[in-house]
Motif scaffolding. Structure first.
Motif, PDB file in Angstrom:
ATOM      1  N   THR A 225      -2.219  -6.464   1.752  1.00 25.85           N
ATOM      2  CA  THR A 225      -2.629  -5.053   1.412  1.00 25.85           C
ATOM      3  C   THR A 225      -3.949  -4.926   1.224  1.00 25.85           C
ATOM      4  O   THR A 225      -4.463  -3.789   1.778  1.00 25.85           O
ATOM      5  CB  THR A 225      -1.569  -4.718   0.132  1.00 25.85           C
ATOM      6  OG1 THR A 225      -0.439  -4.788   0.250  1.00 25.85           O
ATOM      7  CG2 THR A 225      -1.965  -3.151  -0.278  1.00 25.85           C
TER       8      THR A 225
ATOM      9  N   TRP B  67      -5.710  -4.617   4.527  1.00 29.47           N
ATOM     10  CA  TRP B  67      -5.716  -3.323   5.193  1.00 29.47           C
ATOM     11  C   TRP B  67      -6.489  -2.139   4.598  1.00 29.47           C
ATOM     12  O   TRP B  67      -7.022  -1.567   5.268  1.00 29.47           O
ATOM     13  CB  TRP B  67      -4.202  -3.104   5.253  1.00 29.47           C
ATOM     14  CG  TRP B  67      -3.495  -3.275   6.529  1.00 29.47           C
ATOM     15  CD1 TRP B  67      -2.569  -4.428   6.477  1.00 29.47           C
ATOM     16  CD2 TRP B  67      -3.713  -3.162   7.947  1.00 29.47           C
ATOM     17  NE1 TRP B  67      -1.687  -4.696   7.767  1.00 29.47           N
ATOM     18  CE2 TRP B  67      -2.571  -3.849   8.305  1.00 29.47           C
ATOM     19  CE3 TRP B  67      -4.446  -2.324   8.596  1.00 29.47           C
ATOM     20  CZ2 TRP B  67      -2.719  -3.697  10.078  1.00 29.47           C
ATOM     21  CZ3 TRP B  67      -4.517  -2.047   9.583  1.00 29.47           C
ATOM     22  CH2 TRP B  67      -3.474  -2.850  10.707  1.00 29.47           C
TER      23      TRP B  67
ATOM     24  N   TRP C 199       1.367 -10.946   0.033  1.00 28.69           N
ATOM     25  CA  TRP C 199       1.348  -9.451   0.558  1.00 28.69           C
ATOM     26  C   TRP C 199       0.392  -8.779  -0.182  1.00 28.69           C
ATOM     27  O   TRP C 199      -0.187  -7.946   0.275  1.00 28.69           O
ATOM     28  CB  TRP C 199       2.929  -8.975   0.550  1.00 28.69           C
ATOM     29  CG  TRP C 199       3.749  -9.829   1.280  1.00 28.69           C
ATOM     30  CD1 TRP C 199       4.891 -10.725   1.011  1.00 28.69           C
ATOM     31  CD2 TRP C 199       3.639  -9.762   2.883  1.00 28.69           C
ATOM     32  NE1 TRP C 199       5.414 -11.322   2.228  1.00 28.69           N
ATOM     33  CE2 TRP C 199       4.727 -10.821   3.368  1.00 28.69           C
ATOM     34  CE3 TRP C 199       3.216  -9.305   3.828  1.00 28.69           C
ATOM     35  CZ2 TRP C 199       5.152 -10.953   4.610  1.00 28.69           C
ATOM     36  CZ3 TRP C 199       3.250  -9.426   5.195  1.00 28.69           C
ATOM     37  CH2 TRP C 199       4.274 -10.260   5.581  1.00 28.69           C
TER      38      TRP C 199
END
Length: 360
Positions: A340, A343, A336
């Protein structure tokens, strides 16, 4: 044929206006800008504003989530150590991106140069400074290959560097025989190659000479880009190569020089890499290519060229370091963390597209 309505005989109708020319000047209607448009113009004029705000918000956010562990002097200095290599490689990538290019081979050049330094100094017994100079020359040579293919053969930088990435990586494995030179061997025969990894304690924070070296390199390249004719020509070539050529700028020479400089800077990154990990591994720095692009894009540079700054790249590298460190301290899985960062890249590119509409 004369104009009957005109008092002067023999004057054509269209000539009558010459007697009393219109003295009015052109007027342009200026509409008031909305707050969003004002923000757009501000961000276009200050490309490092967004990365600086994101970095500040990231530090504040993780300090509230994680607490004192994140804000400790040791942890903040650890973030700087972690982004040192990417910061230096990001400098090389920034020079290429400003010219509207991209270099996918920076990581491979860095690792190849580190192997060359290690082989010459540790295996062949050459003095470490000479091995370092040979590595820098090799990095500049790799950059020259990219520059020739881009300027002489007119090949797209993306395709050129994608190909040379595979070539340099293969040469790296061949020359190193896929073997790692252990840190103990480097420390015994060529400690100078590990010098940039020397720790320096300052008020509870731990830095390395490599961190100060990165900051010095940032300052030097900033000066070149903002205070020299070469820097102005570099931005001109990236913004509009045809206009730059018509104004007398030797665009091919500028591009070739940029790729050579980028290769030499990657070699300096190899020196920092050896100091950071201690050993010399042909498998090190495999994510450096994408990490450098991430730092440049998140730092506010435009992939369309003509826009970007070294300070922005440094801030972009720190943003990635802060988010990865903060998420790790928060107990977030590595998967994750990369989610992140992905993004962040997408949002940065979308924001750049929106900001560029000011000049459209």
């Amino acid at each position: 044929m004369t104009d009957i309505g005109n008092s002067r005989p023999g004057i054509q109708a269209f000539e009558a206006v010459l007697d009393k020319p219109d003295t009015r000047v052109a007027e342009f209607e200026v509409s008031a800008k909305s707050p969003l448009q004002k923000l757009q113009h501000f961000l276009h004029a200050n490309p490092t504003a967004v990365p600086a705000i994101v970095l500040l918000l990231g530090v504040i956010g993780f300090s509230l989530i994680v607490g004192s562990r994140f804000l400790s002097a040791f942890n903040l200095s650890l973030i700087i150590q972690q982004v040192t290599i990417i910061g230096v490689i990001g400098i090389a990538q920034t020079l290429i991106v400003i010219t509207a290019g991209i270099d996918l081979s920076v990581g491979a050049i860095m690792v190849l140069c580190s192997v060359i330094m290690g082989k010459l100094a540790v295996m062949m017994g050459l003095p470490a400074p000479i091995a370092l100079a040979a590595g820098i020359a090799a990095g500049a040579g790799c950059g020259a290959i990219n520059g020739v293919l881009v300027t002489r053969f007119r090949l797209p930088p993306f395709i050129v560097t994608l190909g040379t990435w595979s070539i340099f990586f293969a040469l790296n494995l061949w020359y190193s025989a896929s073997e790692t030179i252990r840190s103990q061997e480097v420390a015994r025969t060529a400690p100078f190659l590990q010098w940039l990894g020397t720790p320096v304690d300052v008020l509870g924070a731990r830095f390395t000479y490599g961190s100060f070296f990165m900051l010095a390199l940032v300052g030097l390249v900033w000066f070149v880009l903002n205070r020299t004719a070469f820097g102005r020509h570099l931005y001109a070539v990236g913004d509009d190569p045809d206009a730059a050529r018509l104004s007398g700028i030797r665009t091919d020479r500028i591009l070739f020089t940029v790729y050579v400089l980028a290769g030499a800077i990657c070699a300096l990154g190899a020196w920092i890499l050896i100091g950071r990990i201690g050993s010399i591994s042909p498998q090190a720095g495999q994510t450096a290519n994408l990490d450098s692009i991430t730092a440049v894009v998140v730092g506010g540079a435009s992939l369309f060229g003509g826009r970007g700054s070294i300070i922005g790249t440094l801030i972009g590298a720190l943003i990635v370091g802060v988010f990865r460190n903060g998420l790790a301290l928060s107990g977030v899985d590595v998967l994750w963390q990369e989610f992140t960062v992905g993004w962040l890249i997408i949002i940065a590119v979308a924001l750049d597209q929106w900001i560029r509409k000011v000049s459209a």
